[in-house]
Enzyme design. Structure first.
Site, short mmCIF file in Angstrom:
data_model
loop_
_atom_site.label_atom_id
_atom_site.label_comp_id
_atom_site.label_asym_id
_atom_site.label_seq_id
_atom_site.Cartn_x
_atom_site.Cartn_y
_atom_site.Cartn_z
CD GLU A 57 0.32 -28.90 6.50
OE1 GLU A 57 1.29 -28.14 6.55
OE2 GLU A 57 0.29 -29.96 5.83
CD GLU B 149 4.56 -22.96 1.53
OE1 GLU B 149 5.13 -24.03 1.28
OE2 GLU B 149 3.61 -22.84 2.31
CD GLU C 173 3.95 2.42 5.42
OE1 GLU C 173 4.10 1.54 4.55
OE2 GLU C 173 2.85 2.63 5.97
CD GLU D 137 -0.96 6.42 8.16
OE1 GLU D 137 -1.20 5.19 8.22
OE2 GLU D 137 -0.21 6.92 7.30
#
EC number: 3.2.1.8
Length: 954
Positions: free
Chosen positions: A122, A223, A774, A884
């Site tokens: 990992e 995370e 947005e 864009e």
């Protein structure tokens, strides 16, 4: 405390991320988990035990996420390679590019993440973290790796009997962790970068870590562990193939290692530089396009500068410093003055390079000892045969190489043959040549002894001669009659450049074409002034911009790494080196001389006037534009715009003026750029927002002076809006304000911005403005939540959107159209949310149009999906702008197809589409640069997509 925390973090990470894989591992029934694929990218969100609040909203190569009061949380997106069962080396260079707004509040990190199998491993490449740097002090230290401008510590940790891709297992974890975090805790961090994943893999292998397994995945991972936070991953891309980016490091390919093993630590950088090394000199923000990269890669600077000595390019080219072109070619009005004469006329190397200023402490010593430049060029005193006499075998390599490797310093030293006891080896091997022979007179000083733009020879005789003097005859072929003019008579640059008359010497006399405009004058014309060669090559500190040879199929790849310049010179063709089909035009197309050398700052140069090379680049700024420009070709359909940053306004001025009649400042009108916190606190009375346009000033002035219309971007946005703007007293530590106060701040922000634009730039055409940007989630879930938008946190509903458009309608200048702008607008659920808000605003009379950002990829969405969204928006009766546009790709033909289809749709609906804006001028400055998303590559080179788009308008 930290040690116990890391153990929990690692345990949580392993269990979380193995669930994200296609492994036979099942999440706990209590866990919150979502997985899927959008636009070819796998994604997963996992929230251990479903604790607290967590969300992830995926798009095509993008996602947003947030978490609060969780135990362990992750959100990730990337590419899965497991089905291919291959080692990482089989994929070529793997690169992950990201653009992320990351807000950690506690223990969190942002990283590249993945696994290998057989053996199981990992890995993490950590770019930023919150209040704790992983993996703490655990594990073995394995050295460092430098990549992409950062240095990372390498560690190996072990997991024993822990969950994994293959069930409970014992396996290692490999870490590359930035020595300095790219993020800070408790604030929004705007992180944008490229990670050469393969370079980390290679570094781990070199450090003794086992990298023999098959690659499982490469993902961007956010995370958190027992913390709060959010992230807006505006883009993530994973590409593979091609060669690895040396990141300006050169690894084993620097001057010492490649060609001068006797120099130890005295590489080219140290050799002539002191504190201004060669990298600095030529690498003004060019990332991978510094001279080291260009002149290295198994072909060092010696080779580059003496390639002419190998057949067409010698130190004459390289070392012209203080003797202007007129003098050089016309020492005493000698029209047929050849290279021999050039170095003579009582103007030996001492005088020529040092103007009598360096005395005995420099090149004088190097090239002299009673052996002046004339002697160097004329070993046999062949005054009328110059290089022929010197290059009897038509190849300097034959005189100074073994095994076709330009290793002057091993055998047949040039200086041993020609310089008595002061050979080139000595000069290169004095262990800091500056210290022994130059004192404080470093290379920059030598190159800039009264020059300003260090010389023509340096470029010209390294660029062009092979094109004109092919087939193994190099300097002999060029100099058979000892005449520069002869070089251009029968083999003109015109032949390679269509009608761009390269024939400087039509009358066999540079002066006849240039009059009295010597090279210094030519380069300076009142335009360059103090711009030396450094600036000349790097006018705009471009990343890979300007003369980006490495991006133009760099010669090492085309011309044998083991065969040095011989490999390149065997075919005696610069074209082969700089282009694929022995045609400079294939690589340069419309990239004119002025663009390359002067980036729009040589407009009135004699060169431009005499040689028409800059035909398409000179002040082409009429409103319609010429037929060979984007704005000219599409003038009857719509405006053509681009986004720019201020640093490009000088270097790319002519390019911008030629192709575009609309400009969107990339960042300079966003709230964080225009909100003046100090002025707000001093004069705002807690409600009156104070505005400064200083960061946008250069762009606004450029538009005003050149008659280019402005697209404003943007007022209301959840991102790039400082948190203090929403707090009492405009203070970072204040409480969040009420709706009433926020309404006053919102109104005054819009009012004061439009007022400042009007008063400071009265002739500027502000033709449209993105009022809100947005607003919506990607999954049809409506507006962003309070955890991701301070606007929603304060208002709790969409009333701030209504108010923003109301204020904009009240204060906007006449003719300024007001837009609702968003991305991933082609995802059907999001299309509906945008449509519904637009209709609501239309009924109130506050909105004029919908902005489709159109950040696309060749694999998603297809043209039909895009057209469905476009027609939905057009059905509102409002204008639609493509605001864009960029299209990422791995195949330029597929990119050209999709660009053509998008432009065709816009043309078919041009009655409602007043403007199409490309998000960036060239690939190297794009926020998605690793995937080459624009119409122009480095140096403003037109791509196949440009040709296809232009063909539509004919």
């Amino acid at each position: 405390m930290k040690l116990s925390k890391i153990k929990k973090v690692l345990s949580g990470t392993v269990s979380a991320l193995m669930i994200a894989s296609a492994a036979p591992v099942v999440a706990s029934a209590a866990d919150q988990q979502t997985r899927g694929n959008v636009g070819g990218y796998d994604y997963e969100m996992w929230n251990q035990n479903g604790q607290g609040q967590a969300s992830m909203n995926p798009g095509a190569g993008s996602f947003t996420c947030s978490w609060s009061n969780i135990e362990n949380f992750l959100a990730r997106m990337g590419k899965n390679y497991d089905s291919q069962k291959k080692n990482y080396k089989a994929f070529g260079n793997i690169v992950l590019t990201y653009d992320v707004e990351y807000t950690p509040r506690g223990n969190s990190y942002m990283c590249v993440y993945g696994w290998t199998r057989n053996p199981l491993m990992e890995y993490y490449i950590v770019e930023g973290w919150g209040d704790w740097r992983p993996p703490g002090n655990d594990g073995e230290v394995k050295g460092t790796v430098s990549a992409n401008g950062n240095t990372y510590d390498i560690r190996k940790t072990m997991r024993y009997n822990q969950p994994s891709l293959d069930g409970t297992a014992t396996f290692p974890q490999y870490w590359s962790v930035r020595q300095t975090s790219g993020s800070a805790n408790n604030q929004t961090n705007y992180m944008k970068g490229t990670i050469d994943v393969t370079k980390h893999f290679d570094a781990w292998s070199a450090a003794g870590l086992d990298m023999s397994g098959t690659l499982y995945e490469v993902s961007l991972n956010i995370e958190g562990y027992r913390s709060n936070g959010s992230a807006n991953v505006k883009s993530v891309s994973v590409t593979q193939g091609g060669s690895s980016d040396n990141g300006g490091q050169q690894q084993n390919n620097d001057w010492n290692q490649q060609n001068n093993n006797q120099q130890q630590n005295n590489d080219w950088n140290n050799w002539g530089q002191q504190n201004n090394d060669w990298n600095q000199w030529n690498n003004q923000g060019q990332q991978n396009n510094d001279w080291n990269n260009w002149g290295q890669q198994n072909n060092d600077w010696n080779q580059w500068n003496n390639q002419g000595q190998q057949q067409n390019n010698d130190w004459n080219n390289w070392g012209q410093q203080n003797n202007d072109w007129n003098q050089w070619n016309n020492q005493g009005q000698q029209q047929n003055n050849d290279w021999n004469n050039w170095g003579q006329q009582n103007n030996d190397w001492n005088q020529w390079n040092n103007q009598g200023q360096q005395q005995n402490n420099d090149w004088n010593n190097w090239g002299q000892q009673n052996n002046d430049w004339n002697q160097w060029n004329n070993q046999n005193n062949n005054q009328q045969n110059a290089w022929n006499g010197w290059d009897n075998n038509n190849n300097w390599n034959q005189n100074n190489q073994q095994q076709n490797n330009w290793d002057w310093n091993n055998q047949n030293n040039w200086n041993n043959n020609q310089q008595q006891n002061n050979d080139w080896n000595q000069w290169n091997n004095q262990n800091n040549w500056n210290n022994n022979q130059q004192q404080n007179n470093d290379w920059n000083q030598w190159n800039n002894q009264g020059q300003q733009n260090n010389d023509w020879n340096q470029w010209n005789n390294q660029n062009n001669w092979n094109q004109n003097n092919n087939q193994q005859n190099a300097w002999n072929g060029w100099d058979n009659n000892n005449n520069w003019n002869q070089w251009d008579q029968n083999n003109q640059w015109n032949n390679q450049q269509q009608n761009n008359t390269w024939d400087w010497n039509n009358q066999n006399n540079w002066n006849n074409n240039q009059q009295n405009n010597d090279w210094n004058q030519w380069n300076n014309q009142g335009q360059q002034q103090n711009n030396d060669w450094n600036q000349w090559n790097n006018q705009n500190n471009n990343q890979n911009n300007g003369w980006d040879w490495n991006n133009q199929n760099n010669w090492n790849q085309n011309n044998n790494q083991q065969n040095a310049w011989n490999g390149w010179d065997n075919n005696n063709n610069w074209n082969q080196w700089g282009g694929q089909n022995n045609d400079w035009n294939n690589q340069q197309q419309n990239n004119d001389w002025n663009q390359w050398n002067n980036q729009g700052q040589q407009q009135n140069n004699d060169w431009n006037n005499q040689n028409n090379w800059n035909q398409g680049q000179q002040n082409n700024n009429n409103s319609a534009g010429s037929s060979d420009s984007l704005k000219g070709a599409f003038s009857k359909y719509f405006k053509i715009g681009t986004s720019v940053s201020p640093h490009e306004l000088n270097s790319g001025a002519d390019f911008l003026k030629k192709h575009y009649n609309s400009i969107t400042p990339e960042n300079e009108l966003k709230p964080e750029s225009i909100l003046d916190q100090g002025a707000c606190q001093q004069k705002g009375n807690n409600v009156n927002t104070q505005i400064s346009l200083s960061r946008a000033a250069q762009t606004l002035k450029f538009c005003e002076q050149n008659g280019i219309a402005l697209r404003g971007h943007t007022f209301v946005w959840y991102s790039q809006t400082p948190d203090w703007f929403f707090r009492e007293n405009f203070s970072q530590n204040g409480a969040y304000v009420s709706k009433d106060i926020m309404n006053q701040r919102l109104e005054s922000m819009i009012k004061n911005t439009f007022a400042a634009l009007k008063s400071q730039y009265p002739n500027l055409d502000v033709y449209s403005y993105d009022v809100c940007n947005e607003l919506f989630l990607n999954n049809g879930g409506g507006m962003r939540g309070a955890d991701n938008s301070n606007w929603v946190k304060i208002y709790g509903d969409d009333s701030f959107v209504i108010n923003a458009f109301k204020y904009a309608r009240q204060y906007a200048p006449a003719g300024c159209k007001l837009y609702l702008n968003d991305y991933n607008e082609y995802i059907p659920a999001k299309t509906n949310d945008i449509y519904n808000m637009a209709m609501k605003l239309k009924q109130l009379g506050y909105i004029d149009g919908i902005g489709m950002q159109s950040h696309l990829a060749t694999n998603y969405p297809d043209a039909n999906t895009y057209e469905t969204a476009l027609k939905k928006f057009l059905s509102t009766g409002l204008e639609v702008q493509i605001t864009e546009l960029d299209i990422t790709c791995t195949n330029s033909a597929e990119q050209a197809d999709l660009y053509e289809k998008i432009f065709k749709l816009a043309m078919q609906n041009s009655a409602q589409i007043p403007a199409v804006t490309i998000w960036g001028t060239q690939d190297t400055v794009s926020w998605r640069s690793s995937q080459n998303p624009l119409l122009f590559s480095a140096g403003y080179q037109p791509k196949p997509a440009y040709d296809r788009v232009m063909a539509l308008a004919k």
